[in-house]
Design a protein around this motif. Structure first.
Motif, PDB file in Angstrom:
ATOM      1  N   LYS A  61       0.828  -1.221   0.000  1.00 59.32           N
ATOM      2  CA  LYS A  61       0.000   0.000   0.000  1.00 59.32           C
ATOM      3  C   LYS A  61       0.858   1.264   0.000  1.00 59.32           C
ATOM      4  O   LYS A  61       0.330   2.367   0.050  1.00 59.32           O
ATOM      5  CB  LYS A  61      -0.943  -0.013   1.198  1.00 59.32           C
ATOM      6  N   GLY A  62       2.201   1.103  -0.024  1.00 64.74           N
ATOM      7  CA  GLY A  62       3.103   2.246  -0.063  1.00 64.74           C
ATOM      8  C   GLY A  62       3.441   2.813   1.302  1.00 64.74           C
ATOM      9  O   GLY A  62       3.909   3.941   1.409  1.00 64.74           O
ATOM     10  N   LYS A  63       3.229   2.018   2.348  1.00 61.77           N
ATOM     11  CA  LYS A  63       3.477   2.488   3.711  1.00 61.77           C
ATOM     12  C   LYS A  63       4.621   1.702   4.359  1.00 61.77           C
ATOM     13  O   LYS A  63       4.550   1.340   5.528  1.00 61.77           O
ATOM     14  CB  LYS A  63       2.211   2.350   4.544  1.00 61.77           C
ATOM     15  N   GLU A  65       7.987   2.738   4.454  1.00 58.15           N
ATOM     16  CA  GLU A  65       9.214   3.510   4.660  1.00 58.15           C
ATOM     17  C   GLU A  65       9.922   3.195   5.974  1.00 58.15           C
ATOM     18  O   GLU A  65      11.140   3.244   6.060  1.00 58.15           O
ATOM     19  CB  GLU A  65       8.959   5.021   4.535  1.00 58.15           C
ATOM     20  N   ASP A  91       0.001  -0.961  -9.420  1.00 58.66           N
ATOM     21  CA  ASP A  91       0.358   0.046  -8.412  1.00 58.66           C
ATOM     22  C   ASP A  91       0.973  -0.606  -7.176  1.00 58.66           C
ATOM     23  O   ASP A  91       1.977  -0.125  -6.643  1.00 58.66           O
ATOM     24  CB  ASP A  91      -0.868   0.868  -8.015  1.00 58.66           C
ATOM     25  N   GLU A  92       0.392  -1.696  -6.719  1.00 61.02           N
ATOM     26  CA  GLU A  92       0.954  -2.404  -5.571  1.00 61.02           C
ATOM     27  C   GLU A  92       2.305  -3.017  -5.945  1.00 61.02           C
ATOM     28  O   GLU A  92       3.231  -3.034  -5.128  1.00 61.02           O
ATOM     29  CB  GLU A  92      -0.011  -3.463  -5.055  1.00 61.02           C
ATOM     30  N   ASN A  95       4.828  -0.319  -5.651  1.00 59.19           N
ATOM     31  CA  ASN A  95       5.163  -0.067  -4.243  1.00 59.19           C
ATOM     32  C   ASN A  95       6.110  -1.135  -3.702  1.00 59.19           C
ATOM     33  O   ASN A  95       7.068  -0.822  -2.989  1.00 59.19           O
ATOM     34  CB  ASN A  95       3.896  -0.015  -3.386  1.00 59.19           C
ATOM     35  N   GLU A  98       9.585  -0.500  -5.305  1.00 56.85           N
ATOM     36  CA  GLU A  98      10.270   0.664  -4.737  1.00 56.85           C
ATOM     37  C   GLU A  98      10.786   0.370  -3.336  1.00 56.85           C
ATOM     38  O   GLU A  98      11.913   0.718  -2.992  1.00 56.85           O
ATOM     39  CB  GLU A  98       9.347   1.879  -4.738  1.00 56.85           C
ATOM     40  N   TRP A  99       9.973  -0.282  -2.513  1.00 58.03           N
ATOM     41  CA  TRP A  99      10.409  -0.626  -1.154  1.00 58.03           C
ATOM     42  C   TRP A  99      11.601  -1.570  -1.199  1.00 58.03           C
ATOM     43  O   TRP A  99      12.614  -1.344  -0.532  1.00 58.03           O
ATOM     44  CB  TRP A  99       9.256  -1.255  -0.367  1.00 58.03           C
ATOM     45  N   ASN A 136       8.623   5.847 -14.857  1.00 59.06           N
ATOM     46  CA  ASN A 136       9.557   5.821 -13.732  1.00 59.06           C
ATOM     47  C   ASN A 136      10.963   5.482 -14.234  1.00 59.06           C
ATOM     48  O   ASN A 136      11.227   4.369 -14.653  1.00 59.06           O
ATOM     49  CB  ASN A 136       9.068   4.784 -12.718  1.00 59.06           C
TER      50      ASN A 136
END
Length: 153
Positions: A61-63, A65, A91-92, A95, A98-99, A136
């Motif tokens: 979910k992009g959380k 960090e 999208d997931e 995320n 990226e993580w 990206n």
């Protein structure tokens, strides 16, 4: 671990004994008497690994960090695979990528990418993933290097 007979034990893993083991586990009782030592050891190792996974849903979910990449190898492997498999859409997947690219070394990101491509194809999300890659620069570079490495895409 189904229908694996342990000649050293009277207990063995069958659908019926796994049902019993489920009830024992739910009540925090050792499952060894139900399924035998081998199946019990495998199950307990799985449960321990599962408890050590980071918050996969939060990462997707992009959380993520503040979430660290695990230090133990089998937990790292399970994390990379879980991110690839559990991502419901591009999208997931982004995320997760990226993580992982911020928290892990390149080999873990590559492992993730192999399974991610399979999953996105099976979910009909390759077009959406391709669009995100085009938008990206970091993803473009990674997938160009990845393509050169494995000869795909």
């Amino acid at each position: 671990m189904l229908h694996k007979l342990d000649i050293q034990s009277h207990a063995w893993a069958s659908p019926r004994t796994w049902e019993m083991a489920n009830k024992l586990h739910f009540n925090q009782i050792d499952i060894t008497p139900a399924v035998g030592e081998g199946a019990s050891a495998e199950f307990n190792a799985f449960v321990a690994l599962y408890k050590n996974l980071p918050d996969i849903d939060g990462i997707l979910k992009g959380k993520g960090e503040k979430i660290d990449f695990p230090s133990e190898a089998s937990t790292r492997y399970a994390t990379a695979i879980a991110l690839a498999i559990r991502g419901k859409n591009a999208d997931e997947a982004l995320n997760g990528f990226e993580w992982l690219s911020q928290k892990a070394t390149k080999e873990w990101v590559q492992l993730f990418a192999v399974d991610l491509i399979r999953q996105m194809q099976s979910k009909g999300q390759m077009g959406a993933l391709g669009k995100l890659i085009k938008e990206n620069k970091e993803l473009q570079k990674f997938f160009k290097d990845f393509r050169d490495l494995v000869g795909i895409i």
